[in-house]
Design an enzyme around this catalytic site. Sequence first.
Site, PDB file in Angstrom:
ATOM      1  N   CYS A   2       0.841  -1.183   0.000  1.00 62.89           N
ATOM      2  CA  CYS A   2       0.000   0.000   0.000  1.00 62.89           C
ATOM      3  C   CYS A   2       0.877   1.234   0.000  1.00 62.89           C
ATOM      4  O   CYS A   2       2.088   1.163   0.169  1.00 62.89           O
ATOM      5  CB  CYS A   2      -0.921   0.016   1.225  1.00 62.89           C
ATOM      6  N   GLY A  28      -1.030   0.917  -4.948  1.00 57.77           N
ATOM      7  CA  GLY A  28      -2.325   0.326  -4.643  1.00 57.77           C
ATOM      8  C   GLY A  28      -3.426   0.936  -5.469  1.00 57.77           C
ATOM      9  O   GLY A  28      -3.556   2.159  -5.539  1.00 57.77           O
ATOM     10  N   ASN A 101       0.914   0.207   5.864  1.00 56.65           N
ATOM     11  CA  ASN A 101       1.474  -0.525   4.736  1.00 56.65           C
ATOM     12  C   ASN A 101       2.265  -1.696   5.283  1.00 56.65           C
ATOM     13  O   ASN A 101       3.167  -1.512   6.098  1.00 56.65           O
ATOM     14  CB  ASN A 101       2.385   0.388   3.904  1.00 56.65           C
ATOM     15  N   GLY A 102       1.939  -2.896   4.854  1.00 56.80           N
ATOM     16  CA  GLY A 102       2.653  -4.078   5.312  1.00 56.80           C
ATOM     17  C   GLY A 102       1.689  -5.201   5.643  1.00 56.80           C
ATOM     18  O   GLY A 102       0.546  -5.228   5.197  1.00 56.80           O
ATOM     19  N   TYR A 257      10.257  -4.157  -8.278  1.00 57.25           N
ATOM     20  CA  TYR A 257       8.965  -3.945  -8.935  1.00 57.25           C
ATOM     21  C   TYR A 257       8.161  -2.771  -8.403  1.00 57.25           C
ATOM     22  O   TYR A 257       7.691  -1.945  -9.166  1.00 57.25           O
ATOM     23  CB  TYR A 257       8.125  -5.228  -8.818  1.00 57.25           C
ATOM     24  N   THR A 303       8.174  -1.353 -15.588  1.00 57.17           N
ATOM     25  CA  THR A 303       9.169  -1.479 -14.522  1.00 57.17           C
ATOM     26  C   THR A 303      10.512  -1.993 -15.012  1.00 57.17           C
ATOM     27  O   THR A 303      11.540  -1.710 -14.401  1.00 57.17           O
ATOM     28  CB  THR A 303       8.633  -2.418 -13.418  1.00 57.17           C
ATOM     29  N   ASP A 365      11.874  -8.547 -18.444  1.00 58.80           N
ATOM     30  CA  ASP A 365      10.831  -8.251 -17.465  1.00 58.80           C
ATOM     31  C   ASP A 365      11.478  -8.097 -16.095  1.00 58.80           C
ATOM     32  O   ASP A 365      12.583  -8.593 -15.862  1.00 58.80           O
ATOM     33  CB  ASP A 365       9.774  -9.358 -17.419  1.00 58.80           C
ATOM     34  N   ASP A 366      10.776  -7.382 -15.196  1.00 55.78           N
ATOM     35  CA  ASP A 366      11.332  -7.176 -13.861  1.00 55.78           C
ATOM     36  C   ASP A 366      11.367  -8.471 -13.074  1.00 55.78           C
ATOM     37  O   ASP A 366      12.273  -8.713 -12.287  1.00 55.78           O
ATOM     38  CB  ASP A 366      10.538  -6.110 -13.102  1.00 55.78           C
TER      39      ASP A 366
END
Length: 511
Positions: A2, A28, A101-102, A257, A303, A365-366
Amino acid sequence: MCGIVGIFGKSDVKLQLYDALTMLQHRGQDAAGIMTCVGGRLNQRKGVGLVRDVFHTRHMAELEGNMGIGHVRYPTAGSSGPALAQPFYVNSPYGICMAHNGNLTNTEELLEHLFKSDLRHINTDSDSEALLNVFAHELHLQGKLQPTPEDIFESVRRVHRRCRGAYAVVGMIANYGLVAFRDPLGIRPLVYGQRQTELGMEYIVASESVALDVLGFQLVRDLAPGEALYVDEHGELHLQQCAENPRLNPCIFEHVYFARPDSIIDRISVYKCRLRMGEHLAEKILRTYPDHDIDVVIPIPDTSRVAAQAIAEHLGIKFREGFMKNRYIGRTFIMPGQQERKKSVRQKLNPVKLEFKGKNVLLIDDSIVRGTTSREIIQMARDVGANKVYMASAAPAVRFPNVYGIDMPSARELIAHDHTEEEVAALIGADWLVYQDLEDLVASASEGNSDIEAFDCAVFDGKYVTGDVDQSYLDKLDSARNDNAKNNKNKPTNSGNGEVIGLHNPGADSE
């Protein structure tokens, strides 16, 4: 994963919170929310959708206050809906709201203690609401009519003793101030900055430094693991370490990412880190395929672009933008179901045919998580005439689920979980596949900050830094995160708009 932001200003902060959330939208896309405080009154607006869809003019007009917090949500266990939009609120003590966040790893234990010992009611299954109630309970135990900075810091100390997992937090105590803190391992990022105005010093706390840049705040530094920040009602800044044994083990997937390349996290430039990732990966390609026949290097937007540029330069091969991205489609990594992700890839990316026809193409790609996106993109390249399609991942093979706030699928849905590099290449339809080595990924990040002794690399090596994740925990996580479980959870369960009782929710009755 988030995005969070908190601002203590000398004038109205609602537009600044809105702008900060738009800069954190990549973290998010499920829901967004803002809460402000004026004259002891908490105002809120939150709902499902992007920032631009949740907040309209009529909502912003009523989000008054020189102090506020905001949140953009990305569901971490497959669940979604208005009731889970943040910030969350409790009225005792004082009136506290919080955004997180987490992901906590001992949520079940906390919920039981909150109910049986703390006598607090939790309205959702969100670990964020549990975290808020733990903080509120510990602050209530201080027994003060007006909390002091030391009361705040003591409450955070007790949160650290009770909560395990990853948490970067911003909160607001009605009438009293802005609070923020970071878990003792610093798994999730949190920075703070300041800005001098004619009226005095203003402060901001956010997940990434880009939120500070757009608003003209000067980045001061990252909050240290276990550290707490408190800006009191007079605008005075207080900082204190509140953890007994803090150490910095940040999540390395932020650099792979999630974070924007123009962010600086834990003193590491995400952009420079991704350049180094590309250089290391190019060296491995040369070691593995010294006689390669690659004609062109093409990134899979967005990314991987920085790493792909470094790879092309290192290999001495043309770099081309072979896929045009539809900016109005969400990040496929976050899509809840396999079929939805597959459909979304074709809507999101369209190949530039001339860059593929008759060429041997190296796609960058990442990372490769489920493999669904990679398989679709490789097929798209072949459909428009690519001769050979090679794939390189800027990250190592993702073999384990993340338990600290990134909603990676269950282990059995990770394409590399029980497959070799060659088997994954065959499954996604690539002529060959090269993964980044883990030691090279760590070197790419740690070069930016030599003080970091170790990163959380659990998705690659299965070593969970909190030390409390066992197979039983992973089995429960698997049952919650597999696509069947998510499809059931994402069925509408209520038609509410996320209004919290007792708060002014502007525009709630005029959707």
